[in-house]
Design a protein around this motif. Sequence first.
Motif, PDB file in Angstrom:
ATOM      1  N   ALA A  15       0.800  -1.226   0.000  1.00  0.00           N
ATOM      2  CA  ALA A  15       0.000   0.000   0.000  1.00  0.00           C
ATOM      3  C   ALA A  15       0.831   1.273   0.000  1.00  0.00           C
ATOM      4  CB  ALA A  15      -0.947  -0.009   1.195  1.00  0.00           C
ATOM      5  N   GLU A  16       1.783   1.383   0.893  1.00  0.00           N
ATOM      6  CA  GLU A  16       2.560   2.623   0.984  1.00  0.00           C
ATOM      7  C   GLU A  16       3.340   2.899  -0.287  1.00  0.00           C
ATOM      8  OE1 GLU A  16       2.553   5.192   3.084  1.00  0.00           O
ATOM      9  OE2 GLU A  16       0.833   4.112   3.867  1.00  0.00           O
ATOM     10  N   ALA A  17       3.907   1.861  -0.866  1.00  0.00           N
ATOM     11  CA  ALA A  17       4.666   2.042  -2.100  1.00  0.00           C
ATOM     12  C   ALA A  17       3.761   2.544  -3.222  1.00  0.00           C
ATOM     13  CB  ALA A  17       5.333   0.731  -2.500  1.00  0.00           C
ATOM     14  N   PHE A  18       2.575   1.970  -3.346  1.00  0.00           N
ATOM     15  CA  PHE A  18       1.649   2.411  -4.382  1.00  0.00           C
ATOM     16  C   PHE A  18       1.128   3.809  -4.097  1.00  0.00           C
ATOM     17  CE2 PHE A  18       1.509  -1.925  -5.823  1.00  0.00           C
ATOM     18  CZ  PHE A  18       1.291  -1.778  -7.179  1.00  0.00           C
ATOM     19  N   ARG A  19       0.844   4.119  -2.859  1.00  0.00           N
ATOM     20  CA  ARG A  19       0.336   5.456  -2.536  1.00  0.00           C
ATOM     21  C   ARG A  19       1.368   6.535  -2.861  1.00  0.00           C
ATOM     22  NH1 ARG A  19      -2.501   2.388   1.283  1.00  0.00           N
ATOM     23  NH2 ARG A  19      -4.725   2.725   1.058  1.00  0.00           N
ATOM     24  N   ARG A  20       2.632   6.254  -2.586  1.00  0.00           N
ATOM     25  CA  ARG A  20       3.679   7.221  -2.936  1.00  0.00           C
ATOM     26  C   ARG A  20       3.784   7.393  -4.449  1.00  0.00           C
ATOM     27  NH1 ARG A  20       6.730   4.654   1.153  1.00  0.00           N
ATOM     28  NH2 ARG A  20       7.792   3.463  -0.442  1.00  0.00           N
ATOM     29  N   GLN A  21       3.749   6.285  -5.175  1.00  0.00           N
ATOM     30  CA  GLN A  21       3.862   6.348  -6.628  1.00  0.00           C
ATOM     31  C   GLN A  21       2.666   7.055  -7.253  1.00  0.00           C
ATOM     32  OE1 GLN A  21       6.352   5.777  -8.487  1.00  0.00           O
ATOM     33  NE2 GLN A  21       5.354   5.995 -10.451  1.00  0.00           N
ATOM     34  N   ILE A  22       1.460   6.705  -6.840  1.00  0.00           N
ATOM     35  CA  ILE A  22       0.251   7.313  -7.405  1.00  0.00           C
ATOM     36  C   ILE A  22       0.152   8.778  -6.989  1.00  0.00           C
ATOM     37  CG2 ILE A  22      -2.274   7.212  -7.432  1.00  0.00           C
ATOM     38  CD1 ILE A  22      -0.863   4.957  -8.998  1.00  0.00           C
ATOM     39  N   GLY A  23       0.634   9.112  -5.792  1.00  0.00           N
ATOM     40  CA  GLY A  23       0.608  10.492  -5.327  1.00  0.00           C
ATOM     41  C   GLY A  23       1.345  11.436  -6.251  1.00  0.00           C
ATOM     42  N   LYS A  24       2.348  10.930  -6.943  1.00  0.00           N
ATOM     43  CA  LYS A  24       3.104  11.750  -7.888  1.00  0.00           C
ATOM     44  C   LYS A  24       2.325  11.993  -9.176  1.00  0.00           C
ATOM     45  CE  LYS A  24       7.381   9.673  -6.273  1.00  0.00           C
ATOM     46  NZ  LYS A  24       8.487   8.766  -6.634  1.00  0.00           N
ATOM     47  N   LEU A  25       1.264  11.216  -9.404  1.00  0.00           N
ATOM     48  CA  LEU A  25       0.513  11.280 -10.661  1.00  0.00           C
ATOM     49  C   LEU A  25      -0.895  11.827 -10.459  1.00  0.00           C
ATOM     50  CD1 LEU A  25       1.504   7.717 -11.884  1.00  0.00           C
ATOM     51  CD2 LEU A  25       2.565   9.871 -12.554  1.00  0.00           C
TER      52      LEU A  25
END
Length: 99
Positions: free
Chosen positions: A54-64
């Motif tokens: 979850a945290e890894a995806f949230r950081r990645q999606i947060g940039k987009l």
Amino acid sequence: MNNLCFNRFTLRTDDAKTRRKILRWLALNYRLYEYLPSDAEVRGRFISRKPFPAEAFRRQIGKLRGDRTLFLRIVSADLYTLYVEGNVYLRGAWHRIFL
């Protein structure tokens, strides 16, 4: 947890650059072992150590965040414990579904 979790994903977006960024990030950080592109969406599978990173995806999606057409669905399964979980990113927010 020492088990491997098998994850299926579906990715839809109108922005080709966003699609490339997410797929490249998946390939660099996880064992991406299936990739099925079509005109409308990309489906695939990857292996992770946790059911849903979850945290890894949230950081990645947060940039987009600028892409309002982004749809990402991930269904995670741990075959050893029979744990199944679904996560959907739609309209700028994550939704979690326990199956």
